[in-house]
Design an enzyme around this catalytic site. Structure first.
Site, mmCIF file in Angstrom:
data_model
loop_
_atom_site.group_PDB
_atom_site.id
_atom_site.type_symbol
_atom_site.label_atom_id
_atom_site.label_comp_id
_atom_site.label_asym_id
_atom_site.label_seq_id
_atom_site.Cartn_x
_atom_site.Cartn_y
_atom_site.Cartn_z
ATOM 1 N N ASP A 126 0.813 -1.216 0.000
ATOM 2 C CA ASP A 126 0.000 0.000 0.000
ATOM 3 C C ASP A 126 0.855 1.279 0.000
ATOM 4 O O ASP A 126 2.084 1.213 -0.044
ATOM 5 C CB ASP A 126 -0.949 -0.051 1.209
ATOM 6 C CG ASP A 126 -2.357 0.362 0.836
ATOM 7 O OD1 ASP A 126 -2.498 1.280 0.015
ATOM 8 O OD2 ASP A 126 -3.313 -0.216 1.370
ATOM 9 N N ASP A 183 -10.088 3.366 -3.782
ATOM 10 C CA ASP A 183 -10.782 2.150 -3.341
ATOM 11 C C ASP A 183 -12.191 2.022 -3.908
ATOM 12 O O ASP A 183 -12.959 2.990 -3.943
ATOM 13 C CB ASP A 183 -10.884 2.142 -1.809
ATOM 14 C CG ASP A 183 -9.531 1.921 -1.167
ATOM 15 O OD1 ASP A 183 -8.504 1.985 -1.873
ATOM 16 O OD2 ASP A 183 -9.505 1.689 0.056
HETATM 17 C C1 GLA Z 1 -6.088 1.000 1.254
HETATM 18 C C2 GLA Z 1 -6.189 0.044 0.080
HETATM 19 C C3 GLA Z 1 -7.304 -0.955 0.333
HETATM 20 C C4 GLA Z 1 -7.045 -1.704 1.632
HETATM 21 C C5 GLA Z 1 -6.888 -0.724 2.784
HETATM 22 C C6 GLA Z 1 -6.407 -1.405 4.045
HETATM 23 O O1 GLA Z 1 -7.207 1.825 1.356
HETATM 24 O O2 GLA Z 1 -6.394 0.740 -1.121
HETATM 25 O O3 GLA Z 1 -7.420 -1.852 -0.743
HETATM 26 O O4 GLA Z 1 -5.903 -2.510 1.490
HETATM 27 O O5 GLA Z 1 -5.918 0.278 2.465
HETATM 28 O O6 GLA Z 1 -6.252 -0.524 5.110
#
Ligand code: GLA
Length: 375
Positions: A126, A183
C-alpha cells in the site's frame, strides 16, 4: 515462476477489514476449493491490512496478532498450500499501513525476508502514510528488490491508487500488478467511476504489470466493510465483465462462505475468465466511446485469433450500439465474417451484413467472443 497472466483470488478487505482471523481465512480457503472457484482459476487467498500487532518484536520483525492468528502465519501459509492454493499478505511503503499498523518503510528487506520465511506467495503493498519527502517510486523499487532477493517467488501487488503518476514508473519496480485508482465501494457509482478512469491509462496495463481496478464487489449486496448500497445483479454482471475485458486481476471481495447461486455464476463465468486469462496477453483497448463517455466499447484480440468485444451501457437509459466487422479487422470483401456467443446469455451472435449490433438496458452489457469464420 509467477504466471504472466492477471492473478485471481480472494481478499479479506472488502467484507471483513479488521475482523479477520485464522478460522475465517482457512474456512474461506476451503470454500474456494469446494465451491469450484479454485477450478475456475481463483488461487490466491490474501490477508489484507490489520493482521499484525501494533509493535514489532525486539528483532524488529512484524508479529501476527496472536488473538487473530494464534498459530502464526507459517501455519496459515502451510494450510493454504496444502489445499493447492497460494497465500497473500499485506504491507505498506509508508510509516504505517492505512489502518495504522506497522509498515515496511525502511524495513523492506527484513520484511521481505519475514514474508519469505512464512511461505508468502503474494504481497499487496500500500501507499498510506508515505513521508512526503520520500520518493514513492524509489520505495516501490526497494520493495521490488527486497522481494527479488528474498529467496521466494512472491508476486508484488502494488497499491498506490494511481498516485504520483504511478503508470509512468510502476513497470520499473518489479510489481506484477498496480492499483490504478482509489478504493472500490459496493455501489453502482463506484463501478462506473472506476471503469471510466481506465480510458486514459489502458496503454499502461498488460503483461508484466497488470492494471488492477481493485477487488471485486460482486455478491457483497451491501454487506461488510465497503458494502454500502449494493448493486443489482445486472450491475454486478457488468462490473465483472468490465474487469475481465480490461484484464484486471480478479480478487473476490464478498463473503464466499455465504455466496448465492447468482454470485457464483457471475464469478465463474468461463468465457469472461477465458478472456481475462488469455495467455497471449494482448492489451485490451478502448475501441470507441459511443457518443459519450458512459458508452465504452472495449476490444481485446485473443491468442487463438478470436476477438473479445464488450459493449457497456453505463448510462441510466437504453442504448443502441453497433460495431462493423470491418472496423474489427475483418473486411466484408475478405469473405470472412464474425460469429460467436454472448458471455452471460450464451446467445449466438454474428455480423449480419458486416455489423454486430445490440440494444442494452441501463447498466447492462454484452460481451462476445467472436471467431473469424468463412462466409
Ligand atoms: C487502502 C487500500 C485498500 C485496503 C486498505 C487497508 O485503502 O487501497 O485496498 O488494502 O488500504 O487498510
Amino acid at each position: 515462476m509467477i504466471k504472466n497472466i492477471p492473478p485471481m483470488g480472494w481478499n479479506t478487505w472488502n467484507t471483513f477489514a479488521e475482523n479477520i482471523n485464522e478460522e475465517l481465512v482457512l474456512t474461506s480457503a476451503d470454500v474456494l476449493v469446494s465451491s469450484g472457484l479454485k477450478d475456475a482459476g481463483y488461487e490466491y487467498i490474501v490477508v489484507d491490512d490489520c493482521w499484525a500487532l501494533r509493535e514489532r518484536d525486539i528483532e524488529g520483525r512484524l508479529v501476527p496478532d496472536p488473538a487473530k492468528f494464534p498459530h502464526g502465519m507459517k501455519y496459515v501459509a502451510d494450510a493454504i498450500h496444502a489445499k493447492g492454493l497460494k497465500f497473500g499478505m499485506y504491507s505498506c511503503c509508508g510509516n504505517m499501513t492505512c489502518a495504522q499498523y506497522p509498515s515496511s518503510f525502511n524495513r523492506e528487506f527484513i520484511d521481505a525476508e519475514t514474508f519469505s520465511g512464512w511461505g508468502v506467495d503474494f504481497l499487496k503493498y500500500d501507499y498510506c502514510f508515505k513521508p512526503i519527502s520520500a520518493d514513492g517510486k524509489n520505495l516501490y523499487r526497494r520493495m521490488g528488490l527486497a522481494l527479488a532477493n528474498c529467496g521466494r517467488d512472491i508476486l508484488f501487488s502494488g497499491c498506490s491508487w494511481g498516485s504520483d503518476n504511478t503508470h509512468e514508473w510502476i513497470g520499473t519496480t518489479g510489481a506484477n500488478m498496480w492499483r490504478s485508482t482509489g478504493d472500490i465501494v459496493d455501489t453502482w457509482d463506484s463501478v462506473k467511476e472506476l471503469i471510466q478512469k481506465q480510458y486514459d491509462i489502458l496503454p499502461y496495463g498488460g503483461v508484466g504489470c497488470f492494471n488492477d481496478m481493485d477487488m471485486l464487489i460482486v455478491g457483497m449486496h451491501g454487506k461488510g466493510h465497503v458494502g454500502l448500497k449494493g448493486c443489482t445483479e445486472e450491475e454486478y454482471k457488468l462490473h465483472f465483465a468490465a474487469w475481465c475485458m480490461l484484464a484486471s486481476p480478479l480478487m473476490i471481495g464478498c463473503d464466499i462462505r455465504s455466496m448465492d447461486g447468482a454470485t457464483k455464476a457471475i464469478l465463474t463465468n468461463k468465457m469472461l475468465i477465458g478472456i481475462q486469462q488469455d495467455a497471449r496477453g494482448n492489451r485490451p483497448f478502448l475501441f470507441k466511446l459511443w457518443g459519450n463517455d458512459a458508452l465504452p466499447i472495449i476490444v481485446r484480440y485473443l491468442e487463438n485469433g478470436d476477438i473479445a468485444l464488450g459493449l457497456f451501457n453505463l448510462t441510466d437509459g437504453k442504448a443502441h450500439l453497433w460495431v462493423t466487422a470491418d472496423d474489427l479487422g475483418v473486411p466484408e470483401i475478405a469473405g470472412r465474417m464474425l460469429a460467436g456467443t454472448e458471455a452471460y446469455s450464451g446467445r449466438e451472435v454474428r455480423s449480419e451484413n458486416g455489423v454486430i449490433m445490440a440494444t442494452l438496458d441501463a447498466h447492462a452489457c454484452e460481451v462476445y467472443r467472436l471467431k473469424v469464420v468463412k462466409k
